[in-house]
Design an enzyme around this catalytic site. Sequence first.
Site, PDB file in Angstrom:
ATOM      1  N   HIS A 124       0.787  -1.031  -0.038  1.00  0.00           N
ATOM      2  CA  HIS A 124       0.134   0.026   0.163  1.00  0.00           C
ATOM      3  C   HIS A 124       0.747   1.266  -0.050  1.00  0.00           C
ATOM      4  CE1 HIS A 124      -2.498   2.895   1.889  1.00  0.00           C
ATOM      5  NE2 HIS A 124      -3.801   2.252   1.175  1.00  0.00           N
ATOM      6  N   ASP A 201       3.180  -4.391   7.920  1.00  0.00           N
ATOM      7  CA  ASP A 201       1.898  -3.603   7.849  1.00  0.00           C
ATOM      8  C   ASP A 201       0.604  -5.004   7.866  1.00  0.00           C
ATOM      9  OD1 ASP A 201      -0.627  -2.623   6.946  1.00  0.00           O
ATOM     10  OD2 ASP A 201       0.292  -1.685   4.960  1.00  0.00           O
ATOM     11  N   GLN A 204      -4.561  -5.154   6.891  1.00  0.00           N
ATOM     12  CA  GLN A 204      -5.697  -6.174   6.252  1.00  0.00           C
ATOM     13  C   GLN A 204      -5.804  -7.444   6.917  1.00  0.00           C
ATOM     14  OE1 GLN A 204      -7.944  -5.269   4.350  1.00  0.00           O
ATOM     15  NE2 GLN A 204      -7.075  -3.313   3.651  1.00  0.00           N
ATOM     16  N   LYS A 227     -10.535  -0.697  10.499  1.00  0.00           N
ATOM     17  CA  LYS A 227     -10.773  -2.059   9.397  1.00  0.00           C
ATOM     18  C   LYS A 227     -11.078  -3.295  10.446  1.00  0.00           C
ATOM     19  CE  LYS A 227      -7.787  -0.230   6.085  1.00  0.00           C
ATOM     20  NZ  LYS A 227      -7.864   0.153   4.980  1.00  0.00           N
ATOM     21  N   CYS A 365      -4.734   2.309  -3.845  1.00  0.00           N
ATOM     22  CA  CYS A 365      -3.451   2.871  -3.198  1.00  0.00           C
ATOM     23  C   CYS A 365      -2.362   1.868  -3.171  1.00  0.00           C
ATOM     24  CB  CYS A 365      -3.609   3.311  -1.651  1.00  0.00           C
ATOM     25  SG  CYS A 365      -4.924   4.665  -1.456  1.00  0.00           S
TER      26      CYS A 365
HETATM   27  N1  PMP Z   1      -1.697  -0.923   4.692  1.00  0.00           N
HETATM   28  C1  PMP Z   1      -2.775  -1.621   4.105  1.00  0.00           C
HETATM   29  C2  PMP Z   1      -2.269  -2.810   3.569  1.00  0.00           C
HETATM   30  C3  PMP Z   1      -3.904  -0.878   3.829  1.00  0.00           C
HETATM   31  O1  PMP Z   1      -5.026  -1.604   3.031  1.00  0.00           O
HETATM   32  C4  PMP Z   1      -4.294   0.285   4.360  1.00  0.00           C
HETATM   33  C5  PMP Z   1      -5.910   0.733   4.246  1.00  0.00           C
HETATM   34  N2  PMP Z   1      -6.269   0.448   3.122  1.00  0.00           N
HETATM   35  C6  PMP Z   1      -3.093   1.017   4.817  1.00  0.00           C
HETATM   36  C7  PMP Z   1      -2.145   0.427   4.998  1.00  0.00           C
HETATM   37  C8  PMP Z   1      -3.537   2.368   5.371  1.00  0.00           C
HETATM   38  O2  PMP Z   1      -4.500   2.367   6.415  1.00  0.00           O
HETATM   39  P1  PMP Z   1      -4.967   3.556   7.195  1.00  0.00           P
HETATM   40  O3  PMP Z   1      -5.591   4.498   5.918  1.00  0.00           O
HETATM   41  O4  PMP Z   1      -6.116   3.104   7.873  1.00  0.00           O
HETATM   42  O5  PMP Z   1      -3.861   4.425   7.783  1.00  0.00           O
END
Ligand code: PMP
Length: 410
Positions: A124, A201, A204, A227, A365
């Site tokens: 991401h 990270d 998910q 999430k 993203c």
């Molecule tokens: N890493 C991953 C794998 C994600 O899916 C996301 C959110 N789509 C993020 C980081 C960022 O999370 P947040 O926007 O809640 O900070």
Amino acid sequence: HAESLDMGNKADFPILSRLVHGKRLVYLDNGATTQKPQSVIEAERRFYQESNANIHRGVHWLSQHATDLYEQGRERVRQLLNAAQANEIVFTRGTTEAINLVAQSWACSKLSPGDEIILSGLEHHSNIVPWQLACERTGAKTKVIPLNDQGELDLQQYKQMLGPRVRLVAIAHISNALGTINPVTEMTRLAHDAGALVLVDGAQAVAHQPVDVQEIGCDFYAFSGHKLYGPTGIGALYGRYDLLQAMPPWQGGGDMIRTVSFERSTYADAPQRFEAGTPNIAGVVGLAAAIDYVLDIGLERIAAHEGALLDYGTKALQAVSGVRLIGTAADKAGILSFVVDGIHPHDLGTILDTDGVAIRAGHHCAMPVMTRFGIPGTARASLALYNNRDDIDALVKAIGAAQTMFGVER
Ligand code: PMP
């Protein structure tokens, strides 16, 4: 319950009984954010109604009470991740802020020109850009583990990349774009053997399977409450305590100091050192309720349910001609990313919405993933514990209707 395709939990989530465009809401955008159970909504409401005060500084009863709730939240996160100690948990706004904390504090203070950070091809943007910013400031550079055609990391390449200049490996536990589950335990062991630290990270992952940071062995682990059926604006960073204690603050303010004078300030121990200012207290209370919710059901059970639904959805989409799944990893979580011949993902998303089916369309993203597969984006249906077979059937039916509307051959 491995065969269960309906956990019967929809009623816990008030929003799921609303209509969208006059249709039942079929919410399949859980990778973006999950809906909230009544218990989480109620915990936040009750905090403001009965317990609201600022924390860590009040002499009065209510402040102490709010502080207790906040610190109980930290203990809940410790339990969720099976960290050894609650003081290894730093509250942040979410995954993004947790990663930026490590990039600004650890990377910017410890890296030198020529040092290397290994990322993967399915990250991401929030696990790419913070490291690029740190590299601009320190002269370090990033290297990227490539993906195979199934959307899995190439571990042979990874092993070869682990040279003496690698200081950190920063990888997703589960890809938000493809659903690939990375072998983070093995990857951590290899990184440690090469003398590098590991940040995972977990944005998910935490809502979809049990996570044990001691078993993984990673040095940092980041996730977002929203999430995990919790509120937005709250998340956490797990960091091994000796590492956190050796890291400089990244934001200054109240609550993170020991002493302040105009000549010099000294800093509080971790985790308070990294929690400057009034935190999201109600968010922590809501997050604790969300953790209670998933632990009560059991993350093993949630994983089995979502796995069965993923199999069902994969077969159902494979049976629709003109649909191609992107990301077919052997070890995969509940994410169905796909393209439909002759229909742009955004158009598909818009048409599905008119049927009440909420999915995400675009690059999620994770633009490098789309580049790797030579596509501008995908349509993505991402599963949660409240989804069931009816939701998948509604998705497939709506795709068929979109193909008819576009006059696409089926
Ligand atoms: N890493 C991953 C794998 C994600 O899916 C996301 C959110 N789509 C993020 C980081 C960022 O999370 P947040 O926007 O809640 O900070």
